[in-house]
Structures are given as C-alpha cells and as structure tokens.
Design an enzyme around this catalytic site. Structure first.
Site, PDB file in Angstrom:
ATOM      1  N   GLN A 114       0.800  -1.221   0.000  1.00  0.00           N
ATOM      2  CA  GLN A 114       0.000   0.000   0.000  1.00  0.00           C
ATOM      3  C   GLN A 114       0.839   1.281   0.000  1.00  0.00           C
ATOM      4  O   GLN A 114       0.328   2.337  -0.355  1.00  0.00           O
ATOM      5  CB  GLN A 114      -0.957  -0.009   1.193  1.00  0.00           C
ATOM      6  CG  GLN A 114      -1.952  -1.157   1.118  1.00  0.00           C
ATOM      7  CD  GLN A 114      -2.916  -1.171   2.293  1.00  0.00           C
ATOM      8  OE1 GLN A 114      -2.637  -1.774   3.321  1.00  0.00           O
ATOM      9  NE2 GLN A 114      -4.045  -0.504   2.156  1.00  0.00           N
ATOM     10  N   ARG A 163       3.920  -0.391  13.033  1.00  0.00           N
ATOM     11  CA  ARG A 163       3.552  -1.668  12.420  1.00  0.00           C
ATOM     12  C   ARG A 163       3.632  -1.539  10.902  1.00  0.00           C
ATOM     13  O   ARG A 163       2.922  -0.725  10.309  1.00  0.00           O
ATOM     14  CB  ARG A 163       2.141  -2.069  12.846  1.00  0.00           C
ATOM     15  CG  ARG A 163       1.650  -3.314  12.139  1.00  0.00           C
ATOM     16  CD  ARG A 163       0.279  -3.799  12.633  1.00  0.00           C
ATOM     17  NE  ARG A 163      -0.089  -4.978  11.875  1.00  0.00           N
ATOM     18  CZ  ARG A 163      -1.154  -5.062  11.083  1.00  0.00           C
ATOM     19  NH1 ARG A 163      -2.014  -4.076  10.978  1.00  0.00           N
ATOM     20  NH2 ARG A 163      -1.375  -6.157  10.393  1.00  0.00           N
ATOM     21  N   HIS A 194       1.010  -9.499   4.624  1.00  0.00           N
ATOM     22  CA  HIS A 194      -0.081  -8.539   4.443  1.00  0.00           C
ATOM     23  C   HIS A 194      -0.509  -8.609   2.971  1.00  0.00           C
ATOM     24  O   HIS A 194      -0.498  -7.608   2.255  1.00  0.00           O
ATOM     25  CB  HIS A 194       0.328  -7.135   4.878  1.00  0.00           C
ATOM     26  CG  HIS A 194      -0.831  -6.254   5.269  1.00  0.00           C
ATOM     27  ND1 HIS A 194      -0.931  -5.606   6.485  1.00  0.00           N
ATOM     28  CD2 HIS A 194      -1.960  -5.912   4.599  1.00  0.00           C
ATOM     29  CE1 HIS A 194      -2.059  -4.904   6.531  1.00  0.00           C
ATOM     30  NE2 HIS A 194      -2.699  -5.072   5.389  1.00  0.00           N
ATOM     31  N   GLU A 209      -5.225 -10.415   8.765  1.00  0.00           N
ATOM     32  CA  GLU A 209      -6.586 -10.686   8.305  1.00  0.00           C
ATOM     33  C   GLU A 209      -6.699 -11.864   7.346  1.00  0.00           C
ATOM     34  O   GLU A 209      -7.075 -11.691   6.178  1.00  0.00           O
ATOM     35  CB  GLU A 209      -7.175  -9.426   7.644  1.00  0.00           C
ATOM     36  CG  GLU A 209      -7.164  -8.213   8.560  1.00  0.00           C
ATOM     37  CD  GLU A 209      -7.890  -7.002   7.968  1.00  0.00           C
ATOM     38  OE1 GLU A 209      -8.165  -7.019   6.763  1.00  0.00           O
ATOM     39  OE2 GLU A 209      -8.191  -6.073   8.720  1.00  0.00           O
ATOM     40  N   ASN A 224      -8.011  -6.016  14.310  1.00  0.00           N
ATOM     41  CA  ASN A 224      -8.321  -4.848  13.474  1.00  0.00           C
ATOM     42  C   ASN A 224      -9.809  -4.584  13.575  1.00  0.00           C
ATOM     43  O   ASN A 224     -10.612  -5.490  13.336  1.00  0.00           O
ATOM     44  CB  ASN A 224      -7.956  -5.100  12.005  1.00  0.00           C
ATOM     45  CG  ASN A 224      -6.454  -5.215  11.792  1.00  0.00           C
ATOM     46  OD1 ASN A 224      -5.669  -4.960  12.702  1.00  0.00           O
ATOM     47  ND2 ASN A 224      -6.066  -5.585  10.583  1.00  0.00           N
ATOM     48  N   TYR A 234     -12.931  -1.787  12.513  1.00  0.00           N
ATOM     49  CA  TYR A 234     -13.403  -0.585  11.828  1.00  0.00           C
ATOM     50  C   TYR A 234     -14.886  -0.336  12.058  1.00  0.00           C
ATOM     51  O   TYR A 234     -15.312   0.792  12.209  1.00  0.00           O
ATOM     52  CB  TYR A 234     -13.144  -0.693  10.316  1.00  0.00           C
ATOM     53  CG  TYR A 234     -11.672  -0.639   9.976  1.00  0.00           C
ATOM     54  CD1 TYR A 234     -11.031   0.576   9.780  1.00  0.00           C
ATOM     55  CD2 TYR A 234     -10.913  -1.801   9.896  1.00  0.00           C
ATOM     56  CE1 TYR A 234      -9.672   0.643   9.492  1.00  0.00           C
ATOM     57  CE2 TYR A 234      -9.555  -1.750   9.609  1.00  0.00           C
ATOM     58  CZ  TYR A 234      -8.938  -0.522   9.412  1.00  0.00           C
ATOM     59  OH  TYR A 234      -7.592  -0.470   9.145  1.00  0.00           O
ATOM     60  N   GLU A 278      -5.153  -2.278  14.065  1.00  0.00           N
ATOM     61  CA  GLU A 278      -5.654  -1.288  13.107  1.00  0.00           C
ATOM     62  C   GLU A 278      -6.980  -0.729  13.608  1.00  0.00           C
ATOM     63  O   GLU A 278      -7.832  -1.475  14.076  1.00  0.00           O
ATOM     64  CB  GLU A 278      -5.926  -1.891  11.711  1.00  0.00           C
ATOM     65  CG  GLU A 278      -4.700  -2.205  10.905  1.00  0.00           C
ATOM     66  CD  GLU A 278      -5.032  -2.830   9.542  1.00  0.00           C
ATOM     67  OE1 GLU A 278      -6.124  -2.561   8.997  1.00  0.00           O
ATOM     68  OE2 GLU A 278      -4.191  -3.593   9.043  1.00  0.00           O
ATOM     69  N   TRP A 315      -6.216  -0.941  -1.723  1.00  0.00           N
ATOM     70  CA  TRP A 315      -6.575  -2.196  -2.396  1.00  0.00           C
ATOM     71  C   TRP A 315      -7.508  -1.967  -3.587  1.00  0.00           C
ATOM     72  O   TRP A 315      -7.206  -1.104  -4.414  1.00  0.00           O
ATOM     73  CB  TRP A 315      -7.126  -3.195  -1.369  1.00  0.00           C
ATOM     74  CG  TRP A 315      -6.199  -3.367  -0.194  1.00  0.00           C
ATOM     75  CD1 TRP A 315      -6.402  -2.927   1.078  1.00  0.00           C
ATOM     76  CD2 TRP A 315      -4.887  -3.979  -0.188  1.00  0.00           C
ATOM     77  NE1 TRP A 315      -5.306  -3.236   1.877  1.00  0.00           N
ATOM     78  CE2 TRP A 315      -4.363  -3.883   1.132  1.00  0.00           C
ATOM     79  CE3 TRP A 315      -4.097  -4.612  -1.149  1.00  0.00           C
ATOM     80  CZ2 TRP A 315      -3.114  -4.383   1.498  1.00  0.00           C
ATOM     81  CZ3 TRP A 315      -2.839  -5.116  -0.782  1.00  0.00           C
ATOM     82  CH2 TRP A 315      -2.375  -5.003   0.523  1.00  0.00           C
TER      83      TRP A 315
END
Ligand code: PNW
Length: 446
Positions: free
Chosen positions: A18, A75, A119, A164, A293, A295, A352, A407
């Site tokens: 990323q 991280r 990742h 993930e 993580n 969200y 995250e 992504w």
C-alpha cells in the site's frame, strides 16, 4: 478524562504494497497484487500501487514524521517477493537490505518495529502453482518466516504472521474483490485452513529458534448484530459470526473450526472436514498476543447470500464513513470484551483502527479532518473502558500513518494521519496527526 498507562503502546500501521511502490526495482519479484492491479477493471479508479507513496525511497522522511508524532511502535509489513522474488529459494539481498535500513532507522529514533509477514502480497510464482490452495505455499511461508526470524529476530520485538486471513481467504477466493480474485467457496475454505497451518508452523519455528520477542496473528473482527429478533435473523447472525469471527478464533484458541459452521458448510455440499489431531496441534499453539483490526460492526438478517443465506443491513439512521462503513465505537468495546472473555488471549493489541474520509486541503494548507479526530477519540475511550474492566489491551495502532493504496479502491480512500499528494508525493500532516501527537505525549484524552 481518560488516562492510558505509561507502558501502553501507541502506534501507527501501514502495509508494504500500500505504501512502498518501487514494484519492480532492486530485484523485487511480482506479487499477486501487482498482477491483480495490472489487470483491467480490478481496481475501482484504475490505479496501481507501482509508485504508491514511494515509501521505498522516502522511508527516512516517513520515519521523521513518525518521530515527530511520538509513536512508541510502528507496524509495517515485509513484502515477501522483495525478499524472495520467486517465493522461496534465492534471497534478494537488496530487498533484505531495505528492511534492514528501515528497522535500524526506527531503532535509532526509539520506535519499536512490529513486522507483519503476510499482508496479502503473495509472490506471483507461488500463485501460479495454486497459491494458498497449494500446501507447497505453506512450506514456502515457513522458509520465508524462518529466514526473517534469523536475520531480524534480535531487532524486532513483535511479529505478526498473517494480517486478516479472513480477507485473504474469503474476499480473495470467494467474493473475488481482492487478489487473486477467485470466486469459489471451496477454495476459500481450503485457503483458510492452509493459512492457519502456515501460521502454526511459523510459530513452531519461532519457538524452536528461540527468537527474542513476541509473536501473534492479526484478525479483522466485528460484532455481528441481528436486524430483528426474528428467529431466522438471529440464526443468520450466528452464521455470519461463525463465518467472520469464529472461523479463525476457534481453531487458534479452541483447537477446532466451529461445529455449527462445519455442519452448515457440509449440508451446503462444500468440501470441509474438521482439523485432524495433528493439524489442530499445529494451529492452536500458544500466542503471545492477539492482534485485532476493528473498523465497524455488521448487521445481518436471513437473506439471499447463497452459502450463508443472509443479507447485510445498513440502518439509515446510522452515521457512515466512506465505503458504507458504519461509525460504531461501541463495537470495539463489544469485540474486545467478548474475545477477552471467550478466548482469553494473553495480550491484545488493536493493530488497526481508523476511518476513510474525503479529506481536502484548505486554502491555508491545513487538512481539517475533524471527523477522524472524533472517530479515534471515541474508539480510544471505549478501549480504555475495556482496560478498566480488566481486558489485557496493551497497545493501539492507527490505520494509517498516511493516505495510501486502498486495495480494490485504489487511491479513492484516505485513511491517513498524513495527507498524501499523489502528484508531488508531498506529505501533509492532518489535524488528526497533531491531535494524536498530544494524546501520545499526555497519555490522556480530555
Ligand atoms: C484492512 N472488509 O482491510 C487491511 O488490513 C488494511 O490493509 C486496509 O487498508 C484497511 O483495513 C482499511 O480497509 C480490510 O471488507 C478490508 O471487511 C476490507 C475489510 C476489512 C478489512
């Protein structure tokens, strides 16, 4: 007022694909994300991460921002094809050297490196032979992990095997929204099993090698709520929870896939068997920490999804960030409490948490991301509450240090504390950067 203990770890997170760019420089091999992004129609805005934030060439500038921010830990992830261009065998010394310089620079400014091994950027050569569906990828992963433990073990206090695995397995092999872009549930189930085995074997290797430091895994977890109290909606909710949360938590902490999900998948005619005794031992080895993580939450009901027979629901009265992600700070409280009670991890790190906003630069050059500040503040308050109630939360990482390649959404989503201008590659700290700086300095939210 909310106070965080002195030893609480505040950090930020990124991932190699990323931010790094330099996709074909210094001997780096192709990853499945290069292949995916270079295929027309896969990325919403037609962009690729060939350059991204150009972090590969600008990491010193980026570490200067981190130092200014005052974080305790950073991280990042290691790009597997940068280290092993063909996935295994020949090592790319220039790639190793990049991570060596990165880690040394971090240490020089007293920021603890937290390294994620996977990742998502699997070497394309391994994908050509079936990728995570092929057991040979497990062996390659263990070789890659062992190499990094040996080279960087003395300098990296925290290791994360996978980021993930649910996304890799189900968004990558069933929904097809992520690389490698397959759409077969059996593949996704096989991939989830192989990811768990690769994780377990890497942990075994870590323990046998007596590597300093701690090792764990990062899962994306969300509380799942029923849209109504109809029996059918509640059952669909339990299923979606089994799909999203318990599918990885149970093997890691209870040695086996959840029974109800194995039954359901078998009744659907899918190809899934319980872990054998030997597999279960590999997968469930003790972890030093669980990375979470978070969200948003999910709301679901009985519906048309062919395998899970559910539909997701977005209540109109809720507040939303970009990508229809509901802003729901209580969810982080719910998921930490639940995981602590039901699975008893030794330590928890929020690896995250963050929000995507359409940030803009004001005329005076400032980026006033008030909504991000509010989001982070509310989530940190809820985290503090779980700690008051005895949950073993030891650290928190904002996603992300800077705006980056999101992504399949390309550059259309901005999660950063720092604004990235993708034309000039200039970095502009947002108001949230200065807010987080104060939080870290004072260990306090007012
Ligand atoms: C995570 N979902 O991805 C990743 O770890 C990051 O690399 C990413 O940039 C960040 O969250 C923001 O999206 C996810 O659809 C992507 O449930 C999708 C989902 C969850 C996490």
């Amino acid at each position: 007022m909310v106070i965080f203990p002195l030893h609480f770890i505040f950090g930020v997170a990124t991932a190699a694909y990323q931010i790094e760019g330099a996709w074909n420089e210094d001997g780096r091999g192709e990853s499945i994300w290069d292949r995916f992004a270079h295929s027309p129609g896969k990325i919403k805005d037609g962009t690729t991460a060939d350059v991204a934030c150009d972090h590969y060439h600008r990491f010193e500038e980026d570490i200067a921002f981190m130092k200014d921010l005052g974080i305790d830990a950073y991280r990042f992830s290691i790009s597997w094809p940068r280290v092993f261009p063909k996935g295994k065998g020949q090592v790319n010394e220039l790639g190793v050297n990049f991570y060596h310089r990165l880690i040394q620079k971090l240490k020089a400014v007293h920021i603890q490196p937290v390294a994620t091994l996977n990742h998502w950027d699997l070497p394309q050569t391994l994908q050509d032979k079936g990728g995570w569906e092929n057991r040979e990828t497990i062996d390659a992963f263990v070789e890659y992990a062992q190499f990094l433990f040996q080279v960087f073990g003395k300098d990296v206090p925290f290791w994360i095997t996978h980021n993930e695995p649910w996304v890799v397995a189900f968004l990558g092999h069933y929904e097809g929204r992520m690389a490698p872009g397959k759409d077969d549930f059996d593949s996704a189930l096989l991939v989830s099993r192989n990811l768990l085995l690769a994780h377990g074997l890497a942990i075994r290797n870590f323990r046998e090698g007596k590597v300093n430091g701690k090792i764990g895994i990062t899962l994306n977890l969300s509380p799942v709520h029923p849209a109504s109290d109809n029996k059918e909606d509640i059952e669909a909710t339990r299923r979606f929870d089994g799909y999203l949360n318990r599918w990885f938590l149970d093997p890691l902490y209870r040695r086996q896939f959840p029974d109800d999900m194995i039954d359901w998948y078998q009744r659907k005619g899918l190809n899934i068997t319980p872990l054998t005794h030997e597999e279960s031992k590999v997968v469930s080895q003790p972890l030093d920490f669980l990375g979470v993580n978070y969200y948003s939450r999910r709301i679901t009901k009985k519906g048309k999804e062919p395998i899970l027979e559910n539909d997701l629901v977005l209540p109109p009265e809720s507040e939303y960030a970009e990508m229809e992600w509901e802003v729901y700070p209580s969810g982080i409280y719910e998921i930490i409490k639940r995981v602590s009670e039901e699975y008893k991890p030794v330590e928890i790190y929020l690896t995250e948490n963050g929000i995507s906003i359409q940030d803009t630069i004001d005329e005076d050059g400032k980026v006033r991301d008030i909504k991000r500040i509010e989001y982070l503040r509310e989530h940190l308050k809820k985290i503090s509450q779980t700690m008051q109630e005895g949950c073993p939360v030891k650290g928190y990482f904002v996603w992300s240090l800077m705006d980056n390649f999101e992504w399949a959404h390309g550059f259309s989503q901005r999660f950063g504390l720092i604004y990235t201008d993708y034309q000039s590659l200039r970095r502009i700290p947002k108001e949230s950067f200065y807010w987080y700086q104060k939080v870290i300095q004072n260990r306090r939210i007012d």
